[in-house]
Scaffold this motif. Structure first.
Motif, PDB file in Angstrom:
ATOM      1  N   GLY A  25      48.526  82.074 -18.097  1.00 56.64           N
ATOM      2  CA  GLY A  25      48.517  83.517 -18.260  1.00 56.64           C
ATOM      3  C   GLY A  25      49.639  84.180 -17.491  1.00 56.64           C
ATOM      4  O   GLY A  25      50.266  85.140 -17.970  1.00 56.64           O
ATOM      5  N   SER A  26      49.928  83.670 -16.300  1.00 51.20           N
ATOM      6  CA  SER A  26      50.983  84.250 -15.471  1.00 51.20           C
ATOM      7  C   SER A  26      52.368  84.070 -16.086  1.00 51.20           C
ATOM      8  O   SER A  26      53.294  84.813 -15.771  1.00 51.20           O
ATOM      9  CB  SER A  26      50.958  83.618 -14.072  1.00 51.20           C
ATOM     10  N   MET A  27      52.527  83.083 -16.951  1.00 54.42           N
ATOM     11  CA  MET A  27      53.805  82.871 -17.635  1.00 54.42           C
ATOM     12  C   MET A  27      53.878  83.613 -18.965  1.00 54.42           C
ATOM     13  O   MET A  27      54.869  83.490 -19.700  1.00 54.42           O
ATOM     14  CB  MET A  27      54.043  81.377 -17.844  1.00 54.42           C
ATOM     15  N   GLY A  28      52.816  84.362 -19.288  1.00 55.96           N
ATOM     16  CA  GLY A  28      52.822  85.141 -20.518  1.00 55.96           C
ATOM     17  C   GLY A  28      52.399  84.381 -21.749  1.00 55.96           C
ATOM     18  O   GLY A  28      52.467  84.906 -22.867  1.00 55.96           O
ATOM     19  N   TRP A  29      51.920  83.145 -21.583  1.00 57.05           N
ATOM     20  CA  TRP A  29      51.600  82.327 -22.745  1.00 57.05           C
ATOM     21  C   TRP A  29      50.360  82.803 -23.491  1.00 57.05           C
ATOM     22  O   TRP A  29      50.297  82.694 -24.713  1.00 57.05           O
ATOM     23  CB  TRP A  29      51.432  80.865 -22.324  1.00 57.05           C
ATOM     24  N   SER A  82      44.866  80.686 -15.334  1.00 57.57           N
ATOM     25  CA  SER A  82      45.637  81.653 -14.553  1.00 57.57           C
ATOM     26  C   SER A  82      47.123  81.345 -14.625  1.00 57.57           C
ATOM     27  O   SER A  82      47.955  82.261 -14.755  1.00 57.57           O
ATOM     28  CB  SER A  82      45.157  81.636 -13.101  1.00 57.57           C
ATOM     29  N   ALA A  83      47.476  80.072 -14.561  1.00 53.82           N
ATOM     30  CA  ALA A  83      48.888  79.684 -14.563  1.00 53.82           C
ATOM     31  C   ALA A  83      49.551  79.995 -15.900  1.00 53.82           C
ATOM     32  O   ALA A  83      50.640  80.590 -15.942  1.00 53.82           O
ATOM     33  CB  ALA A  83      49.028  78.205 -14.231  1.00 53.82           C
ATOM     34  N   TRP A 105      47.538  70.700 -12.847  1.00 49.43           N
ATOM     35  CA  TRP A 105      46.470  71.643 -12.457  1.00 49.43           C
ATOM     36  C   TRP A 105      45.753  71.151 -11.204  1.00 49.43           C
ATOM     37  O   TRP A 105      45.329  71.953 -10.375  1.00 49.43           O
ATOM     38  CB  TRP A 105      45.502  71.845 -13.612  1.00 49.43           C
ATOM     39  N   SER A 142      46.461  75.895  -4.078  1.00 50.61           N
ATOM     40  CA  SER A 142      45.746  77.169  -4.051  1.00 50.61           C
ATOM     41  C   SER A 142      44.571  77.107  -3.082  1.00 50.61           C
ATOM     42  O   SER A 142      44.273  78.085  -2.386  1.00 50.61           O
ATOM     43  CB  SER A 142      45.256  77.524  -5.455  1.00 50.61           C
ATOM     44  N   ASP A 146      40.064  77.512 -14.185  1.00 47.80           N
ATOM     45  CA  ASP A 146      40.600  78.817 -13.790  1.00 47.80           C
ATOM     46  C   ASP A 146      42.058  78.700 -13.366  1.00 47.80           C
ATOM     47  O   ASP A 146      42.885  79.585 -13.661  1.00 47.80           O
ATOM     48  CB  ASP A 146      39.781  79.397 -12.641  1.00 47.80           C
TER      49      ASP A 146
END
Length: 407
Positions: free
Chosen positions: A205-209, A202-203, A164, A171, A198
């Protein structure tokens, strides 16, 4: 071909540990002038492990490659004035500040815009509400350690890679470039804040976890198996281990052919009424597949596996120690890792920027000694005279590289 596209940018960095400095590292490796500002004696990461045999920090030297180093005590009125002047100096590529400062001595975006309305600031923090956090505490809070490690253990397993932090740094660097583009188009400055919490949320979440957890509950740890497809580790005859992955139907077919197990898996498909061409089914029967393949790997050395797996275009990789990875990188003429002569350390294997510009890789540049550029930056960027710098030095407001001043 220009591999220094950010040569027009001048960035001031006042950050410690990984996220902020890795942002500055990316920018400087793409050509920007990045001035790292530290308090006298160095920041809290000045001697962070790992250390060289000389006692200098290999960590600090590698995260600050190619930057310029200025030492000034921004806790004093005169030191703060110098820092603000550096952050808001004129020029279309200047007025950019990256920090993770906290407390009453922090330089805020408003402090910058009071002097330069189009200033760009990127502030790195743990949580968006200002609470402290580091990669390892944020990682624990976002649930990753509970998905890591052997399935037989209920205890969380931390990983050693500060993912992260590094992702936050990348980022933040992208944020700097977006803010510069906005300023060039509109003339407006930008205040950017990036929190590790964040970034992590975000990471995943972006993988669908996050969606997966809400719909199916928590995913259990399952060792070295790849989730959702087939991939696991195997032991070779000489004690080495390899990681083998079959994401696609073609990769699965190549693995079956090289191991001579295609007839076995065809019979297994009939018996279990499944189709192993689908990765979801390969994941479902991962333990059975691994048990069938394991004897083939155990009968061959790593050298033999390398020849046969590469020849069959199987997706795989050997497990290496860090020292083996370093030796492999040093021996590879096309590697992003190359030796540099680092002040205070000597020869050190370091890395350049990983982006390849038309097959070109940038060579790593050594990090400066702490305070190596104090005099030059204050003179060239702020117009201070030698007498003025000497007075500030005597007052303890600034510090210079002893190796340079003694010469």
């Amino acid at each position: 071909m220009n591999t220094t596209p950010l040569a027009h940018l001048q960035v001031v960095e006042c950050a410690t540990f990984i996220a902020g400095p890795s942002c500055g590292l990316s920018l400087t490796q793409l050509g920007a002038e990045v001035i790292r500002v530290d308090l006298p004696g160095g920041g809290s990461d000045q001697l962070r492990w790992p250390l060289a045999h000389t006692g200098a920090s290999l960590y600090w030297a590698n995260l600050n490659k190619g930057k310029r180093s200025v030492v000034l005590d921004y806790r004093t009125p005169e030191g703060r004035e110098l820092l603000l002047a550096l952050c808001t100096r004129p020029g279309p590529g200047a007025g950019i500040f990256v920090d993770n400062m906290v407390g009453r001595h922090r330089v805020t975006h408003e402090n910058l815009t009071d002097r330069r309305p189009d200033a760009i600031s990127v502030h790195v923090l743990g949580f968006p509400d200002g609470r402290p956090g580091v990669d390892y505490t944020v990682n624990a809070a976002v649930g990753v350690p509970n998905m890591t490690g052997p399935g037989s253990s209920a205890e969380p397993v931390n990983h050693v890679l500060p993912a992260w932090d590094l992702l936050a740094g990348a980022s933040a660097a992208l944020g700097v470039l977006a803010a510069v583009s906005r300023r060039e188009q509109t003339g407006a400055g930008s205040r950017l804040d990036i929190a590790l919490a964040d970034v992590a949320l975000s990471a995943v979440g972006s993988m669908g976890w996050l969606a997966e957890a809400e719909q199916h509950g928590d995913r259990p740890a399952h060792g070295n198996h790849l989730f959702g497809s087939f991939g696991t580790d195997f032991a070779a005859a000489d004690g080495r281990r390899v990681m083998v992955v079959a994401l696609t139907e073609g990769q699965w077919r190549a693995l079956c052919e090289v191991t001579g197990t295609a007839p076995v898996f065809a019979a297994l498909e009939t018996a279990l009424e499944t189709d192993l061409r689908h990765e979801s089914e390969r994941y479902r029967f991962r333990d059975t597949i691994a048990s069938i393949l394991r004897p083939w790997f155990a009968a061959r050395t790593l050298d033999e596996l390398t020849t046969q797996l590469d020849g069959a275009r199987v997706l795989w990789g050997p497990y290496r120690s860090m020292s083996e990875a370093a030796a492999t990188a040093r021996a590879d003429p096309g590697s992003v890792a190359r030796p540099v002569d680092q002040p205070g350390i000597g020869e050190m294997l370091a890395t350049g920027y990983p982006l390849r510009w038309e097959d070109h890789t940038s060579a790593p540049v050594p990090a400066p000694r702490l305070g190596a550029d104090t005099e030059e930056v204050l003179a060239q960027s702020l117009g201070l005279t030698g007498n003025e710098i000497g007075r500030l030095h005597d007052l303890g407001v600034v510090a210079c590289d002893p190796a340079r001043t003694s010469g």
